[in-house]
Scaffold this motif. Structure first.
Motif, PDB file in Angstrom:
ATOM      1  N   ASN A   1       0.822  -1.210   0.000  1.00 11.46           N
ATOM      2  CA  ASN A   1       0.000   0.000   0.000  1.00 11.46           C
ATOM      3  C   ASN A   1       0.854   1.256   0.000  1.00 11.46           C
ATOM      4  N   VAL A   2       2.108   1.115  -0.376  1.00 10.07           N
ATOM      5  CA  VAL A   2       3.041   2.236  -0.347  1.00 10.07           C
ATOM      6  C   VAL A   2       3.159   2.841  -1.743  1.00 10.07           C
ATOM      7  N   SER A   3       2.933   4.160  -1.831  1.00  9.85           N
ATOM      8  CA  SER A   3       3.071   4.867  -3.103  1.00  9.85           C
ATOM      9  C   SER A   3       4.516   5.311  -3.270  1.00  9.85           C
ATOM     10  N   ILE A   4       5.126   4.933  -4.396  1.00  7.55           N
ATOM     11  CA  ILE A   4       6.568   5.115  -4.606  1.00  7.55           C
ATOM     12  C   ILE A   4       6.808   5.796  -5.948  1.00  7.55           C
ATOM     13  N   CYS A   5       7.766   6.706  -5.937  1.00  9.77           N
ATOM     14  CA  CYS A   5       8.257   7.322  -7.173  1.00  9.77           C
ATOM     15  C   CYS A   5       9.423   6.477  -7.692  1.00  9.77           C
ATOM     16  N   LEU A   6       9.219   5.812  -8.823  1.00 12.85           N
ATOM     17  CA  LEU A   6      10.241   4.962  -9.434  1.00 12.85           C
ATOM     18  C   LEU A   6      10.868   5.724 -10.602  1.00 12.85           C
ATOM     19  N   SER A   7      12.196   5.792 -10.644  1.00 10.32           N
ATOM     20  CA  SER A   7      12.872   6.517 -11.726  1.00 10.32           C
ATOM     21  C   SER A   7      13.924   5.626 -12.401  1.00 10.32           C
ATOM     22  N   HIS A   8      14.171   5.934 -13.690  1.00 10.88           N
ATOM     23  CA  HIS A   8      15.135   5.187 -14.509  1.00 10.88           C
ATOM     24  C   HIS A   8      15.930   6.222 -15.307  1.00 10.88           C
ATOM     25  N   PHE A   9      17.237   6.339 -15.055  1.00  6.21           N
ATOM     26  CA  PHE A   9      18.048   7.354 -15.728  1.00  6.21           C
ATOM     27  C   PHE A   9      19.509   6.893 -15.774  1.00  6.21           C
ATOM     28  N   ASP A  10      20.122   7.101 -16.895  1.00 12.47           N
ATOM     29  CA  ASP A  10      21.543   6.764 -17.084  1.00 12.47           C
ATOM     30  C   ASP A  10      21.861   5.340 -16.631  1.00 12.47           C
ATOM     31  N   GLY A  11      20.925   4.428 -16.825  1.00  8.71           N
ATOM     32  CA  GLY A  11      21.130   3.038 -16.430  1.00  8.71           C
ATOM     33  C   GLY A  11      20.841   2.749 -14.981  1.00  8.71           C
ATOM     34  N   HIS A  12      20.522   3.792 -14.190  1.00  6.14           N
ATOM     35  CA  HIS A  12      20.221   3.604 -12.778  1.00  6.14           C
ATOM     36  C   HIS A  12      18.711   3.418 -12.567  1.00  6.14           C
ATOM     37  N   TRP A  13      18.399   2.646 -11.522  1.00  3.54           N
ATOM     38  CA  TRP A  13      17.006   2.529 -11.065  1.00  3.54           C
ATOM     39  C   TRP A  13      16.969   3.021  -9.610  1.00  3.54           C
ATOM     40  N   ALA A  14      15.955   3.860  -9.288  1.00  5.98           N
ATOM     41  CA  ALA A  14      15.865   4.418  -7.934  1.00  5.98           C
ATOM     42  C   ALA A  14      14.402   4.533  -7.530  1.00  5.98           C
ATOM     43  N   ALA A  15      14.190   4.459  -6.213  1.00  6.82           N
ATOM     44  CA  ALA A  15      12.817   4.545  -5.690  1.00  6.82           C
ATOM     45  C   ALA A  15      12.822   5.395  -4.429  1.00  6.82           C
ATOM     46  N   MET A  16      11.853   6.310  -4.349  1.00  5.85           N
ATOM     47  CA  MET A  16      11.734   7.155  -3.171  1.00  5.85           C
ATOM     48  C   MET A  16      10.247   7.364  -2.837  1.00  5.85           C
ATOM     49  N   ASP A  17      10.003   7.882  -1.634  1.00  4.63           N
ATOM     50  CA  ASP A  17       8.642   8.232  -1.218  1.00  4.63           C
ATOM     51  C   ASP A  17       8.018   9.138  -2.276  1.00  4.63           C
TER      52      ASP A  17
ATOM     53  N   GLN B   1      13.836  12.894   0.902  1.00  2.00           N
ATOM     54  CA  GLN B   1      12.841  11.844   0.792  1.00  2.00           C
ATOM     55  C   GLN B   1      13.385  10.490   1.256  1.00  2.00           C
ATOM     56  N   LYS B   2      12.473   9.652   1.731  1.00  2.00           N
ATOM     57  CA  LYS B   2      12.842   8.290   2.091  1.00  2.00           C
ATOM     58  C   LYS B   2      13.114   7.496   0.817  1.00  2.00           C
ATOM     59  N   LEU B   3      14.193   6.702   0.834  1.00  2.00           N
ATOM     60  CA  LEU B   3      14.541   5.864  -0.309  1.00  2.00           C
ATOM     61  C   LEU B   3      14.211   4.405  -0.029  1.00  2.00           C
ATOM     62  N   TYR B   4      13.995   3.637  -1.113  1.00  2.00           N
ATOM     63  CA  TYR B   4      13.706   2.206  -1.014  1.00  2.00           C
ATOM     64  C   TYR B   4      14.672   1.447  -1.919  1.00  2.00           C
ATOM     65  N   PRO B   5      15.166   0.285  -1.448  1.00  2.00           N
ATOM     66  CA  PRO B   5      16.055  -0.518  -2.299  1.00  2.00           C
ATOM     67  C   PRO B   5      15.324  -1.010  -3.550  1.00  2.00           C
ATOM     68  N   VAL B   6      16.065  -1.081  -4.664  1.00  2.00           N
ATOM     69  CA  VAL B   6      15.510  -1.571  -5.930  1.00  2.00           C
ATOM     70  C   VAL B   6      16.408  -2.687  -6.452  1.00  2.00           C
ATOM     71  N   GLU B   7      15.804  -3.769  -6.933  1.00  2.00           N
ATOM     72  CA  GLU B   7      16.543  -4.844  -7.595  1.00  2.00           C
ATOM     73  C   GLU B   7      15.837  -5.216  -8.891  1.00  2.00           C
TER      74      GLU B   7
END
Length: 658
Positions: free
Chosen positions: A29-45, A95-101
């Motif tokens: 139930n967590v809403s996350i901003c997922l981003s993809h740039f320069d080969g990186h993947w990242a997730a934050m609140d 912002q709070k970050l979340y691990p991405v795999e």
């Protein structure tokens, strides 16, 4: 926390998000901003700390040195997707970050184990609401009621109540009003602040003037922005002041379960609208309050008339040779006692339009409906009566009870007694108790005429006259009598019928011969559009209460009335509501056309452009049949009534033949 203790939740495939893009995803139930740039993947609140803007709907921007920033779409705040930190100039820490795999092309977000849900203010209040017997909620989930909605979701998930998501809040209000009229128990309406709440108003007034218990639950903006003019901030307490018996905001310092108890009690005891206002921030505050209920807070509602009134009533009735009984909706819980009294007196029983069906037209003592929607049988017996016994009637001008006659009136509401003019004997008391007491003390005089035989004669005359009206058809549509003659045969005796407003309703009152079905209508308000949402409310009651379980629900409207809430047919499809809708289509607001003609006005702006409503019903996923000939009506009705789920029978009628 170690990665091995995380819960990895899939949120999509790498192909879903190209490089240089950002999107909103939901993990648990967590809403996350997922981003993809320069080969990186990242997730934050996903919520910007400024005003909660959705970062996942923003964009990836490049700084002067090639630095990537996620930019909030609302006000342009920036955040580093890899650290969550803002550039200089913002006071917030980031912002709070979340691990991405990435595993075999699937995107996974690492979340800490879900904590046990904290019991909230709205959890406690919904539990209290359920304890008071509220088993159904109609509504629309929105941004200012999400905490309350979640409490209702959990109660529905646990089987403690039923929730129906509607397409327009006005339909929720009508459905709840009809539920209250049918059962005497409140259903609830759920809305957001502002327009969601104001959309309830017509249905709430319908409930108020027809004395139906309803509970309105409206979201509100956060308490910190009350008053200055925040988005969708209106003074809901003032807005509901005239229409509700009880209207209170739910504040952080309120006695929350007591507030809900008072709302439910006001709805039940006063047969009225009760309203609670839920500010967004209060809804999710923790609560340890114990849920409450009605035990020890409700008394017996039966009021025995005084001995003096009983003695006077006995003398009055025993001296009458041609007494008649007129029953209204207020006698709905006492109709069997009324009928037994009528049988002993040999008295005709007339009903108000709202009381139609309280005695079956097939009963030897039945005289049909009195008034503008009535039959010549009822008016014939009024003309010859030497005593009118009125039980649970409001003396509306639509019914037109003759004030010059001797009238004995019984009602459990003291303000209804002699409300518009004097009556010979006003009696305050429960109608059922009155009838049971009178049963032993009244007698039909030996020289009194046989009014039951007269009733049979008058019915024979009226039925013969109705059949002759079929010859009036001119090839421009079916006569409304043909519709209700067929429905009189096809409709199950224990069905619940919700009627709308217009010529179709007048014709129903005049031509439909009841077998004792319950009839629901917008009585005093007379609001067009009531019929189909009311049927939804009645259907909900068949799921809540054993006495209505398995009963067939039939609604009736014109094309103008159905058009007001036509999209609620999809609501009926969504929840598998077993409703048959009978639609009389004359491509105009026929009642208004007639009123314009009667007032010597030109007929203006009453024509309607309609789709095929039968085809519309089929497109929505229900059954739809279009009828143009009287000979086809009964078979179509039988098929629709037998259908499991929502069905619609569209009948092309002549606007002049009502």
């Amino acid at each position: 926390m170690s990665d091995k203790n995380l819960q990895w939740v899939g949120v999509g495939n790498v192909a879903d998000l190209p490089d240089g893009r950002v999107k909103t995803v939901t993990a648990r139930n967590v809403s996350i901003c997922l981003s993809h740039f320069d080969g990186h993947w990242a997730a934050m609140d996903n919520h910007c700390p400024h005003q909660g803007g959705p970062l996942g709907e923003g964009s990836i921007e490049r700084g002067v040195e090639g630095q990537c920033w996620i930019r909030c779409p609302w006000h342009g705040w920036d955040f580093d997707p890899l650290t969550g930190a803002p550039p200089g100039g913002h006071k917030d820490t980031g912002q709070k970050l979340y691990p991405v795999e990435i595993r075999e092309g699937e995107i996974l977000i690492g979340l800490e184990p879900e904590p046990e849900r904290t019991r909230t203010v709205t959890d406690a209040m919904v539990e209290t609401m359920v304890n008071w017997g509220v088993g159904t909620v109609f509504g629309m989930v929105g941004h200012s009621n999400l905490g309350l909605s979640d409490a209702i979701r959990l109660a529905a998930q646990d089987g403690k109540l039923h929730y129906y998501g509607i397409r327009h809040e006005g339909a929720a209000a009508f459905a709840a009003s009809a539920y209250g009229k049918l059962t005497g128990r409140p259903a609830a309406c759920l809305t957001i602040a502002g327009p969601g709440a104001t959309n309830l108003m017509t249905g709430m007034w319908d409930a108020k003037v027809d004395r139906a218990p309803v509970l309105a639950l409206t979201g509100q903006v956060q308490t910190q922005v009350f008053g200055p003019g925040a988005f969708q901030d209106i003074d809901l307490k003032s807005a509901f002041e005239a229409v509700s018996r009880f209207s209170q905001p739910v504040l952080s310092t309120s006695k929350h379960t007591e507030l809900m108890s008072l709302a439910c009690k006001n709805a039940l005891v006063e047969s009225d609208v009760a309203h609670l206002i839920f500010p967004d921030d209060v809804q999710t505050q923790p609560s340890k309050a114990k849920a409450r209920g009605p035990t020890g807070r409700m008394g017996d509602t039966a009021i025995k008339p005084s001995d003096a009134d009983i003695e006077a009533a006995t003398q009055m009735i025993n001296s009458a040779k041609r007494p008649i009984i007129v029953i209204g909706h207020g006698a709905v819980r006492s109709r069997q006692a009324v009928i037994r009294l009528a049988e002993k007196l040999g008295a005709p029983v007339l009903t108000t339009f709202k009381g139609k069906g309280l005695i079956a037209d097939t009963h030897p003592n039945a005289a049909g409906v009195l008034g503008r929607s009535g039959t010549p049988i009822a008016s014939w017996f009024v003309a010859g009566a030497d005593l009118i016994i009125t039980l649970g009637t409001s003396f509306s001008n639509h019914t037109g009870i003759e004030p010059s006659k001797r009238i004995l009136q019984v009602d459990h509401e003291r303000m209804q007694l002699g409300k518009f003019h004097r009556v010979a004997l006003p009696i305050w008391g429960d109608i059922g108790a009155f009838c049971q007491i009178m049963q032993d003390g009244v007698l039909k005089p030996d020289d009194a005429p046989d009014q039951v035989s007269e009733l049979a004669d008058r019915w024979q005359i009226w039925r013969a006259e109705k059949q002759t009206r079929l010859a009036e058809e001119k090839g421009q549509g079916v006569h409304s009598f043909a519709v209700f003659d067929a429905l009189s045969r096809a409709c199950p005796a224990d069905a619940i019928i919700a009627v709308d407003v217009g010529n179709n309703t007048y014709s129903f009152g005049r031509y439909f011969e009841s077998k004792g079905q319950r009839v629901l209508m917008s009585g005093y308000l007379g609001s067009i559009g009531f019929g189909f949402p009311a049927a939804m409310g009645a259907w909900a009651a068949t799921r809540d209460l054993e006495e209505y379980n398995g009963l067939k629900i039939i609604s009736i409207s014109g094309d103008g009335g159905f058009g007001q809430y036509a999209m609620e047919f999809t609501t009926a499809v969504k929840y598998g509501m077993n409703i048959t809708h009978v639609l009389l289509n004359n491509s105009q607001l026929g009642k208004i056309s007639k009123e314009q003609q009667a007032g010597q006005w030109p007929v203006w702006e009453t024509r309607l452009v309609n789709p095929s409503f039968a085809a519309f019903a089929r497109l929505c996923g229900g059954q739809g049949t279009r009828i143009t000939k009287a000979s086809e009506i009964e078979a179509a009705l039988n098929e629709a009534i037998a259908h499991e789920g929502p069905s619609l029978v569209e009948i092309i009628t002549d606007a002049e033949l009502v």
